[in-house]
Design an enzyme around this catalytic site. Sequence first.
Site, mmCIF file in Angstrom:
data_model
loop_
_atom_site.group_PDB
_atom_site.id
_atom_site.type_symbol
_atom_site.label_atom_id
_atom_site.label_comp_id
_atom_site.label_asym_id
_atom_site.label_seq_id
_atom_site.Cartn_x
_atom_site.Cartn_y
_atom_site.Cartn_z
ATOM 1 C CG ASP A 18 -2.097 -1.202 1.056
ATOM 2 O OD1 ASP A 18 -2.034 -1.592 0.438
ATOM 3 O OD2 ASP A 18 -2.628 -0.419 2.774
ATOM 4 C CG HIS A 166 2.185 -0.349 4.434
ATOM 5 N ND1 HIS A 166 2.098 -0.829 5.418
ATOM 6 C CD2 HIS A 166 0.855 1.368 4.183
ATOM 7 C CE1 HIS A 166 0.593 -0.514 6.013
ATOM 8 N NE2 HIS A 166 -0.179 0.732 4.776
#
Length: 197
Positions: A18, A166
């Site tokens: 992400d 992430h």
Amino acid sequence: MIQKLKKNCLNSVLFTFDDGPDETITPLILERLETYGVRAVFFIVGRRAAKHPQLLRQINSNGHTIGNHTFDHPNDKSYPYHKYKRDLINCQKTIYKITGTRPVFFRPPRGLITFASLLAAQHLALKITRWSVFGHEWDYAKNDDAQTIGERLLRLISPGDIVCLHDDNAKVPAILDFILPSLISKNIDLFSGIKNL
Ligand SMILES: [Zn+2]
């Protein structure tokens, strides 16, 4: 809403990233994924993709899937529907303009399922995709080193899981260096999870 791979996925695990693309970290992650033959989903932030179109093209040409993570990453639970919808459309358009592909998967920022995120996704026929294992490398585990986070992930990950990390976090390349060889040695399939979403 998707939170795990389909039950008949055998021994697949799907990695998702992400908040990128990030000009420093994303290329390091792409290198690891190539080295270990992993195919992932990148839930990108449209505003960042617009600044780094070459990274988005590289993610796409390396065989990964690009998902919508909104254009501006609204974190506010009360973000109104009309703004949310516009934000999702902006992200779709940005990705399409750069790669020629239209995402079908959407991950709301922080995984927040609200009236606005649910309805906006429905309006665009996007499949909401959350996760079953979370790295926590940016919140409660932010002071842990990559190996500690990696060890915790290895204890948690099992076939059928969707892992969320992430690609704007500097620890993630080292976390991948730690966990990918171990998962591969256990015959976990890290390539075809996307087909089981
Ligand atoms: Zn996010």
